[in-house]
Design an enzyme around this catalytic site. Sequence first.
Site, PDB file in Angstrom:
ATOM      1  N   CYS A   1      42.711  -0.240  41.241  1.00  0.00           N
ATOM      2  CA  CYS A   1      42.081   0.509  40.056  1.00  0.00           C
ATOM      3  C   CYS A   1      40.492   0.275  40.261  1.00  0.00           C
ATOM      4  O   CYS A   1      39.953  -0.840  40.926  1.00  0.00           O
ATOM      5  CB  CYS A   1      42.394   0.368  38.869  1.00  0.00           C
ATOM      6  SG  CYS A   1      42.639  -1.443  38.574  1.00  0.00           S
TER       7      CYS A   1
ATOM      8  N   CYS B   1      39.350  -3.119  39.113  1.00  0.00           N
ATOM      9  CA  CYS B   1      39.628  -4.184  40.324  1.00  0.00           C
ATOM     10  C   CYS B   1      38.481  -4.390  41.258  1.00  0.00           C
ATOM     11  O   CYS B   1      38.070  -5.206  41.422  1.00  0.00           O
ATOM     12  CB  CYS B   1      40.922  -4.092  40.862  1.00  0.00           C
ATOM     13  SG  CYS B   1      42.386  -3.403  39.886  1.00  0.00           S
TER      14      CYS B   1
END
Lengths: 78, 347
Positions: A10, A13
Site C-alpha cells: 500500500c 508502506c
Amino acid sequence: MEIKILGTGCPKCKTLEKITREVVAQNGFQAEIIKVEDLMEIMTYNILSTPALVVNGKVEIKGRVPSAEEIKQVLAKY
Amino acid sequence: MEEKKRIRLIVAVAVVLPALICLYYFLPQIVDLFTYDLLGLSSGSHLGTSVNFFFYDTVKILILLFLISSLMGVVNAYFPIDRLRNYLTTKKMYGLQYFFASLFGAITPFCSCSSIPLFIGFVKGGIPLGVTFAFLITSPLVNEVAVAMFLGVFGVKATLIYAASGIFMGTVGGFILGKFKLERYLSDWVKQIQAQSEIETEKWEGEKTPFIDRLPSIIRDGWDIVRKVLVYVLIGIAIGAAMHGYVPEDFFAGYLSADRWYAMPLAVLAGVPMYANAAGIVPVIQVFVAKGVPLGTAIAFMMAVVGLSLPEATLLKKVMTWKLIGIFFGTISLFIILLGYLFNFIL
C-alpha cells in the site's frame, strides 16, 4: 542491524520504506533493509495493521508512518 | 522532540484550529464576498450561483475532511486496534463484543490493504468469526471520508442516521453471520492458523512515543487523506453541479420513488459491484435526492457502493472461499435493502 519493512504494497508502506532508507543513509547506520510483502511472513509478526517497522526481529512501529526523527530515535537504540 | 519544537507545535494547533472553525462558520459570507464582489458575478445569474455553490461546497467539505480525519487519528492514537483485540480476547463481553467490534470498525481509519492482516490477526487471536465480521462490515462503511462527506452534503441528522445504522448493521450482521458456523468456508491456510490460535495473554503494550510527538504525523496523515481525495471531491461536485443544471426536476422520481417496491433492491444490487470513493459518490447522490430519489434509497445505494465492492471481494478471496464471500455479501446486501425500506418509512 537488520531492518524489515512489513507491508503488502500500500502507499503507506512505500512511504515508510522511503523514509527509513533516507534515515539510514543520512545517519550512517549499518543496516540491511528488507521489504517483506509476503502476507504469511508478515503475519508471523503478529501485527494487525500495516505498515510495520521491525528491527532485529522486534516490532518497533506498527500501523502508522512515523516521522524521520522518530525512526532515527528507534534505530539509535540498536 | 525538543521542548522548543513541542511548544511551537502547540501554538500552531492553538492558532490553526480556531481559525479553521471560524472559516467554516463564516464560509457562506466569505464565498459570497468572493464570487459576487471580487469576481463580480451577479448573484441572480445561473453562473454566479453555480460558482458560488462549487466554492462553498468544496471548501466546506475539505475543512470537514481535514478536521474529522485528524480527530480520528487522535482517537486511534489512544485506541489502536491491538488494544481492541486485547479486550475482545481477554474480557467477557456478554454479547456486547459484536457491538464493540462494529463500533471500532467505525472509528478506525479504513485502509483496504490492512483489512486482510487484520482479519488474520483476529482469527489468530481466537476471536470468533462473527465478531470479526462485525468489524469487517462497519470498517469500510463508516469511515472518516464517508462521515465528512455526509456531514458536508446532507447535514448532521442524515450523518447520524448513516453512522448509527452502519454500526447497528455491523453488530446484527456479525451476530447472525456468527450463528451460521461459517468457519469451514475459510481458506485452508486460515483454518490452520485458527486451529493454532491462542488466547492472547500478553498485556497490551502502549506506544512508547509520547502523544505530542506523534501529533505531527497524525496531522500529516489527516492532510494526506484530504490531498488524496481532493480530486474525487472536485469531480464529484463538478458532476453534481452539472447534473443540477441539466437533469430535469423529478427526473428520477418516476422509477426510483419509494412507492415502487423494486426500486430499493435494484439500487442496492446496482451498487454492490460498484466501487467508488465516498468522496466522489456523495455529491452525485445529493443530486439524485434533489431530483426526486428518496433519501432512504440514496443512503442504501451509497452503503452498497462504499461497503461492498468487487475489489474487496477479490481481497477477501485470500482468506475466504467464494462461498463464504457470497454468504457475506448476500447477507449484507439483504440488510442494506431492509434498512433502506426502513429509512424511507421513517424519514
